[in-house]
Write an enzyme that holds these catalytic residues in place. Sequence first.
Site, PDB file in Angstrom:
ATOM      1  N   ASP A 187       0.838  -1.201   0.000  1.00 39.55           N
ATOM      2  CA  ASP A 187       0.000   0.000   0.000  1.00 39.55           C
ATOM      3  C   ASP A 187       0.876   1.256   0.000  1.00 39.55           C
ATOM      4  OD1 ASP A 187      -2.306   1.840   0.833  1.00 39.55           O
ATOM      5  OD2 ASP A 187      -3.283  -0.104   0.964  1.00 39.55           O
ATOM      6  N   HIS A 247      -3.525   5.880   3.577  1.00 38.03           N
ATOM      7  CA  HIS A 247      -4.345   4.725   3.233  1.00 38.03           C
ATOM      8  C   HIS A 247      -3.818   3.424   3.848  1.00 38.03           C
ATOM      9  CE1 HIS A 247      -6.066   1.674   0.412  1.00 38.03           C
ATOM     10  NE2 HIS A 247      -7.038   2.548   0.233  1.00 38.03           N
ATOM     11  N   SER A 427     -11.330  -1.014  -0.552  1.00 42.74           N
ATOM     12  CA  SER A 427     -10.044  -0.992   0.157  1.00 42.74           C
ATOM     13  C   SER A 427     -10.230  -1.284   1.629  1.00 42.74           C
ATOM     14  CB  SER A 427      -9.381   0.381   0.013  1.00 42.74           C
ATOM     15  OG  SER A 427      -8.765   0.520  -1.236  1.00 42.74           O
TER      16      SER A 427
END
Length: 605
Positions: A187, A247, A427
Amino acid sequence: MRPAPSREVRRKLISVAAVSAALLAGTTTTVAAAQPSTATSTGKVAVTPAAQATAQAVAAPAERLIVGYKTGAAEATSNSAASADAETKGKEAGENLDFTRRLGTGAALVDLGDSLGTKDVADVIARYRSDPQVAYAVPDRLNTPQADPNDTEYSKQWDLYEAKAGMNVPGAWSTSTGSGVTVAVIDTGYVAHTDVAANIVAGYDFISDTAVSVDGDGRDSNPADPGDHYAANECGSGIPASDSSWHGTHVAGTIAAVANNSKGIAGIAYGAKISPLRVLGKCGGYDSDIIDAITWASGGTVSGVPANANVAKVINMSLGGSGACTSATQSAITAAVNRGTTVVVAAGNDNDNAANYSPASCNNVITVAATGRSGSRASYSNYGSIVDISAPGGDMSTATANGIYSTLNSGTKTPSSESYAYYQGTSMATPHIVGLVALMKSANPSLTPAQIETAIKNNARALPGTCSGGCGAGLADATKTVQAVSAATTGTTFSNTTALSIPDNGAAVESSIAVSGRTGNAPSALQVGVDITHTYRGDLVIDLVAPDGSTYRLKSSSTSDSADNVNTTYTVDASGETANGTWKLRVQDVAASDTGKLNSWKLTF
């Protein structure tokens, strides 16, 4: 927090099978995957009587037994007869057993004494169960309060515990917390957060292009997230400016935020470790970097990168782009899976067929769609026949609190103070399944990626809401799945490997297994392994039929379960049934258009 047992209680508690010394639960663990064993020429597995008795004992601490006698037995009503029976069986086992009292059900409570070891307890249980007058003999288990984690924001994690559309996670924690499993989060990297820090292990920064990396250099051993903000039009004409997402940190928190630390949230697999692999920076990340990260995470060799000391059992890829899976990406994924690493990917957030996106469309991955708090497919989630499973991803169109709450950072561009926030997306759904995989691998390390995917699908429940386009096998159920794979079966196995066709929308068919050579009743955790090939398993109703004709429902039909095949192990409390005799598996297809066959089934005592 509950008080610790007194020294006297601790001295008397005897573990009749391998359990944690922490006494996490008083519930029986169900099992699915069999360990390698030696088969006899008849196809049965040979075990010693002691191992057999231990396998039949419930895996929980015990200091007493609860013994139920069959109707008509003197011991069923006479305390003196029950006391004499305990004394006799104690002498046979070389132990001192005492009848304590009669329970409200009529069962007898028998004290085991203070000095029995595991084998001694197993021997006593076996002696009771071999008595034809005994209906059952089970440990008097010590139960403990099952409190929620004390994390201060746990109440915001509806996705873990709410009955309607949560993933039923808390019930799995008494069996597994993910300990011993490393998860690779491929990520944006990781920004320091005290609610996750204790579970972070070494990772790597795989971004080779300095225009993307933001941190001023190429690949190195520091996966810290410097921020992925960008200005308007910087990532393409018409693309507006964006603050840093942090994220990867949000994903990491969902998987393995530390639990019971009186702060923040609880990760789904809060005993697991996170290895952050940085592949996404400003405007995204390249396939080439992602391919190397997949390879390295799973224990493969990447030129110029040191060997990975924290090889991952599962990879989280909450990322994607348009276009079908390329041969280059597929090659990396296939190699990772062949090395034993499960790869879980997001279906995508374009309200489109996931077949048009990568890595969602790759083979040998678990592709995850997102559901909202109502249990319906989230409006943004991709869908389609390649979706394997659904998990909570949140839908904040109705309320912010209907998103997924996890760890974050307050910095708009560069790191600032740690924080928490609601996000939504596939996600966010993907780390729910990754956390579940970590729980499964911790509970049963021998599971292969294929077995993991099958178990998640087979133990999913129908979506409580609606789904158009295809949402896989349904909503993942953590407790049911972990219990189904939580221990290896040890015992005598009887099987029928003669294939049997299942008529489409027709009458039920039955396959028989003759059980002999057993004594007493079947165990309270009888394992029923089923292997069925079928093109729409929701059509199927499956029952176990005991020798006396009693039926136990293993699987009901479901119009929303469109997945193929049934390849799983069910656990049945058959302690009221005589073990010897003819057992049957009854299968019926109750809807039209799809066909299948029963390949084999087995009973493990």
